[in-house]
Design an enzyme around this catalytic site. Structure first.
Site, PDB file in Angstrom:
ATOM      1  N   SER A   1       0.857  -1.111   0.116  1.00 57.54           N
ATOM      2  CA  SER A   1      -0.020   0.096  -0.019  1.00 57.54           C
ATOM      3  C   SER A   1       0.906   0.981  -0.033  1.00 57.54           C
ATOM      4  CB  SER A   1      -0.891   0.012   1.047  1.00 57.54           C
ATOM      5  OG  SER A   1      -0.123  -0.174   2.459  1.00 57.54           O
TER       6      SER A   1
ATOM      7  N   ASP B   1      -4.538   5.822  11.558  1.00 57.37           N
ATOM      8  CA  ASP B   1      -3.419   5.421  10.500  1.00 57.37           C
ATOM      9  C   ASP B   1      -2.122   6.019  10.611  1.00 57.37           C
ATOM     10  OD1 ASP B   1      -2.071   4.636   8.220  1.00 57.37           O
ATOM     11  OD2 ASP B   1      -3.457   4.907   6.604  1.00 57.37           O
TER      12      ASP B   1
ATOM     13  N   HIS C   1       0.383   5.330   6.595  1.00 52.47           N
ATOM     14  CA  HIS C   1       0.224   5.966   5.074  1.00 52.47           C
ATOM     15  C   HIS C   1       0.379   7.440   5.440  1.00 52.47           C
ATOM     16  CE1 HIS C   1      -1.634   1.833   5.006  1.00 52.47           C
ATOM     17  NE2 HIS C   1      -0.783   1.873   3.777  1.00 52.47           N
TER      18      HIS C   1
END
Length: 433
Positions: A151, A401, A404
């Site tokens: 990702s 998160d 990311h």
């Protein structure tokens, strides 16, 4: 009574002459001072000055022609520097391109502080130019660029697409797999294809599932053919992996089990993941060199180094990554797992360069972003991976998160450096690694 004695004017006349003589004497001194010690421009102005590419630094200060010829020239080192405040901000926003994954669209999800978008990376040795979408498109004209990995590869890809879309919107021409794991865009203006291939290990792997074993299986002697089967149609790879190697896994070479990582209940030897990570990078680069080098096909390979996370405590606790400004230079050392993962990638790229020297068409480079990313704890979605997480009040537990990057955000800098690598390659003949 109406006349003035010339004796009364004399001091005033003498003073005027003295001032004039003093100015005449100081003028050449001031000019010499400016020549040897020029006044530096304010940072806001120097950032706007044009820069020549690539920026080269010489390691010798000798002025003799013979020594100048022998002086080693090195490309700018983008790994060391600091984050400086930037008023101009990014090329795009959360609504100007349609390729941002929802979980990284921090603006749309209501993140209230937007200062994280107003920082630029300033290397110690040179200037890092702002991203020029037109230059990138011209360098990539008639080519196919593929991002391959997990990702983080997708995060970098979507950053690039958004910056390029500011001058040339791409068309989505292919998609397959859940969560948009395999996609391709075309820039008709320059006949460019840009693809994303989901392959979190680069080598062959079976990912854990809700219906099967709670661990991954990795086959370290074979690459993942989901991306490798298209290798002959790709001109440039950007490879990015790392975080999936922290998950429980069993490792194979051929039919033999090498060991595992965090596999209680299985009769396998715990071997961790660092050596396995190295084997995966080594197998991948070796396969690209063998398949493309043997066919004398030109190809460029970029390995984006490990991107650190910034969790402060539990992943589901409010304030898991609460910082709102970058770390200052020297405030956060690169150490531990982050340093080890980066070191493995840089070492394997250098080894692959040596192996690729016999093939004139292969170029490899490590896109070393680990340290500059480590210094940006403020750039993650945090709770804003979901829309308006505090709409009903602040709760003690919330999904975060801290891995990311928000788009726009710090990851845009990765693609600025990628463009500088491409510019440098453009000015060189292909001589292998």
């Amino acid at each position: 009574m109406g006349t003035t004695s010339p004796l009364k004017q004399q001091p005033h006349s003498f003073t005027k002459k003295l001032i004039a003589w003093t100015l005449y004497a100081l003028l050449p001194i001031a000019l010499l001072r400016l020549y040897f010690y020029p006044i530096p421009l304010p940072q806001s102005l120097t950032d706007q000055l044009p820069h020549n590419d690539p920026i080269i630094i010489t390691t010798s200060s000798s002025s003799s022609p013979q020594e100048e010829e022998r002086a080693d020239e090195i490309a700018c080192d983008y790994t060391n520097g600091k984050w400086v405040h930037d008023k101009l901000g990014p090329l795009y926003n959360g609504t100007s391109c349609g390729t941002i994954k929802d979980g990284q669209n921090c603006i749309i999800h209501g993140r209230p502080d937007l200062g994280y978008m107003n920082w630029r990376w300033k290397p110690k040795q040179c200037q890092l130019p702002r991203f020029d979408p037109n230059s990138f498109l011209q360098l990539l004209q008639n080519k196919h660029l593929a991002f391959v990995g997990d990702s983080m590869a997708r995060n970098q890809l979507e950053s690039l697409l958004c910056m390029l879309a500011s001058v040339s919107p791409p068309d989505l021409v292919y998609q397959d797999g859940g969560d948009n794991k395999f996609r391709r865009w075309n820039f008709a203006s320059h006949n460019i294809n840009v693809s994303i291939y989901w392959s979190p290990f680069l080598v062959k792997g079976l990912e854990k599932s809700n219906n099967g074993p709670n661990y991954n299986k990795l086959y370290l002697d074979s690459v993942d053919e989901r991306w490798a089967m298209d290798m002959n149609h790709i001109d440039m790879f950007v490879l990015s992996i790392g975080h999936w190697f922290l998950h429980p896994a069993v490792y194979f070479e051929g039919d033999s089990v090498l060991g595992c990582h965090y596999c209680p209940g299985l009769n396998h030897t715990e071997i961790g993941f660092f050596d396995v990570f190295r084997k995966a990078i080594k197998t991948t680069l070796k396969t690209i060199i063998e398949r493309r080098g043997a066919n004398a096909n030109a190809i460029d390979v970029i390995v984006t180094t490990f991107s650190p996370s910034h969790f402060e405590g539990d992943w589901d606790k409010a304030g898991a990554c609460p910082k709102t400004k970058p770390f200052k230079e020297g405030e956060k050392p690169l150490e531990g797992m982050d340093a080890d993962m980066r070191k493995i990638e840089v070492e394997e790229v250098e080894a692959a360069k040596a192996n690729a020297k016999q093939f004139a068409g292969l170029r490899l480079e490590a896109l070393d972003v680990t340290k500059l990313s480590l210094m940006r704890p403020d750039g993650h979605p945090g709770p804003y991976m979901n829309p308006f997480p505090y709409a009903n009040g602040v709760t003690d537990r919330v999904q975060n998160d801290c891995v990311h990057w928000c788009l726009p955000g710090p990851i845009d800098t990765w693609n600025e450096i990628l463009l500088e690598v491409m510019k440098r390659w453009k000015g060189q003949s292909r001589k292998g690694g």
